[in-house]
Enzyme design. Sequence first.
Site, PDB file in Angstrom:
ATOM      1  N   THR A  31       0.826  -1.207   0.000  1.00 32.15           N
ATOM      2  CA  THR A  31       0.000   0.000   0.000  1.00 32.15           C
ATOM      3  C   THR A  31       0.865   1.264   0.000  1.00 32.15           C
ATOM      4  O   THR A  31       2.013   1.239   0.456  1.00 32.15           O
ATOM      5  CB  THR A  31      -0.891  -0.009   1.267  1.00 32.15           C
ATOM      6  OG1 THR A  31      -1.421   1.290   1.489  1.00 32.15           O
ATOM      7  CG2 THR A  31      -0.098  -0.369   2.521  1.00 32.15           C
ATOM      8  N   ASP A  32       0.270   2.359  -0.464  1.00 30.31           N
ATOM      9  CA  ASP A  32       0.981   3.648  -0.400  1.00 30.31           C
ATOM     10  C   ASP A  32       1.024   4.189   1.033  1.00 30.31           C
ATOM     11  O   ASP A  32       1.760   5.136   1.323  1.00 30.31           O
ATOM     12  CB  ASP A  32       0.333   4.679  -1.339  1.00 30.31           C
ATOM     13  CG  ASP A  32      -1.124   4.977  -1.029  1.00 30.31           C
ATOM     14  OD1 ASP A  32      -1.694   4.356  -0.104  1.00 30.31           O
ATOM     15  OD2 ASP A  32      -1.711   5.832  -1.718  1.00 30.31           O
ATOM     16  N   GLU A  33       0.256   3.558   1.942  1.00 30.38           N
ATOM     17  CA  GLU A  33       0.199   4.079   3.314  1.00 30.38           C
ATOM     18  C   GLU A  33       1.526   3.910   4.049  1.00 30.38           C
ATOM     19  O   GLU A  33       1.770   4.562   5.060  1.00 30.38           O
ATOM     20  CB  GLU A  33      -0.958   3.430   4.085  1.00 30.38           C
ATOM     21  CG  GLU A  33      -2.275   3.658   3.357  1.00 30.38           C
ATOM     22  CD  GLU A  33      -3.521   3.328   4.155  1.00 30.38           C
ATOM     23  OE1 GLU A  33      -3.465   3.313   5.385  1.00 30.38           O
ATOM     24  OE2 GLU A  33      -4.566   3.081   3.513  1.00 30.38           O
ATOM     25  N   TYR A  88      -1.705  -0.529  11.034  1.00 29.81           N
ATOM     26  CA  TYR A  88      -1.849  -1.193   9.719  1.00 29.81           C
ATOM     27  C   TYR A  88      -0.662  -0.862   8.814  1.00 29.81           C
ATOM     28  O   TYR A  88       0.010  -1.754   8.295  1.00 29.81           O
ATOM     29  CB  TYR A  88      -3.169  -0.764   9.045  1.00 29.81           C
ATOM     30  CG  TYR A  88      -3.204  -1.086   7.556  1.00 29.81           C
ATOM     31  CD1 TYR A  88      -3.221  -2.400   7.099  1.00 29.81           C
ATOM     32  CD2 TYR A  88      -3.207  -0.054   6.598  1.00 29.81           C
ATOM     33  CE1 TYR A  88      -3.230  -2.700   5.728  1.00 29.81           C
ATOM     34  CE2 TYR A  88      -3.222  -0.335   5.238  1.00 29.81           C
ATOM     35  CZ  TYR A  88      -3.232  -1.664   4.813  1.00 29.81           C
ATOM     36  OH  TYR A  88      -3.231  -1.948   3.466  1.00 29.81           O
ATOM     37  N   LYS A 130       2.372  -3.235   7.313  1.00 29.01           N
ATOM     38  CA  LYS A 130       2.625  -3.420   5.876  1.00 29.01           C
ATOM     39  C   LYS A 130       4.065  -2.989   5.536  1.00 29.01           C
ATOM     40  O   LYS A 130       4.740  -3.630   4.740  1.00 29.01           O
ATOM     41  CB  LYS A 130       1.612  -2.621   5.033  1.00 29.01           C
ATOM     42  CG  LYS A 130       0.187  -3.145   5.067  1.00 29.01           C
ATOM     43  CD  LYS A 130       0.023  -4.550   4.515  1.00 29.01           C
ATOM     44  CE  LYS A 130       0.201  -4.650   3.025  1.00 29.01           C
ATOM     45  NZ  LYS A 130      -0.164  -6.004   2.509  1.00 29.01           N
TER      46      LYS A 130
END
Length: 335
Positions: free
Chosen positions: A122-124, A148, A152
Amino acid sequence: MKILVTGGAGFIGANFIHWVLKNRDWEIINLDKLTYAGNLESLKSIEDDKRYEFAQGDICDTKLVNELMKKVDMVVHFAAESHVDRSILEPGVFVTTNVVGTQVLLQAALENNIKRFHHVSTDEVYGALDLNGGKFNEKTPYDPHSPYSASKASSDLLVRAYGDTYGLDFTITNCSNNYGPYQFPEKMIPLFVANAREDKALPIYGDGKYIRDWLYVDDHCEAIALVLEKGKAQETYCVGGDSEKSIIQMAETILENLGKPKSLMTHVKDRPGHDRRYAIDFSKIQNELGWKPRVTFEEGIEKTIKWNLDNAAWVQNILSGEYKKYYEKQYGGRL
Ligand code: NAD
Ligand code: TYD
């Protein structure tokens, strides 16, 4: 070619399985634990396809994972705990599945000579952008804020470590927010459609001026397939939708589409550590692999709202089951 897809009963995994069976001649084994987010209903129309096999189980189960890896050439790893709000309430399982589970898969991939391990991220992991400042790319330093995104980020680093240390052939995609059919209705778009349909309030976190870069899920599926086929080993590709929208814009679009009043928008307590903006510069995958999003935001959101309305039973089945108890316990006081 035969691939092991992990988490194929979830939102993106299920869309990926449908996409592959339609657009490629690959065979698939889907390993999924069927947590609250896994739903075999999403795969009902292809469950008898000879190229498809389902295995229920946990990615942390070394024995099972090794047995399955013996049967495949490549792995596409989606399985994860994926909801930021849940990670704030129950971070432990995010570490177990996203970090430990990924390491179990990597070790088994190495021991079973898997040709390519593709990790869906993810870009998060990159943290937050200012409202007017720049975009994430493959060189942006990691700066995750939620349990989260931290889990990741940890899993991404483990994947890279297996490449650097043991020579495992891997690729990673860091993608922006996806939308489309089969998304679990705790995520913003399906939740807002379900609430608007029943004239219930749409919970807007904080000031609602939080930007996400929305990507239609089929475009993400195509990007993953291209990276698997043509992406360079040990490389990361950022994947984005070129569609930056705030929560308020998303809520307005949904309400307008359903012919519901803006007064349903209800500002609620903000998410702790809420990232202000995500946006992706996807020029690397565009230049190297010729990928760019095909579905415009207008088309994609129209299709997604329609899918959620046409499949209101699929959505209601979730909202009225076990999830209802969870939602009332965790978010009951929010609205
Ligand atoms: P999801 O929550 O809808 O689905 C996750 C799936 O993984 C479920 O089917 C669940 O049963 C399965 N799963 C969970 N724990 C498992 C375990 N221990 N063993 C086996 N299966 C398990 O998630 P999603 O939105 O489809 O996201 C898929 C992947 O894509 C995740 O890795 C996520 O981080 C990444 N991603 C998601 C988005 C997005 O917008 N949804 C954007 C970028 C990246
Ligand atoms: P979400 O779908 O949870 O994805 P992510 O947090 O991974 O980006 O949320 C998307 C945006 O919508 C995020 O800024 C939080 C916001 N949001 C709300 O305002 N209300 C809600 O009920 C939800 C679920 C999200």
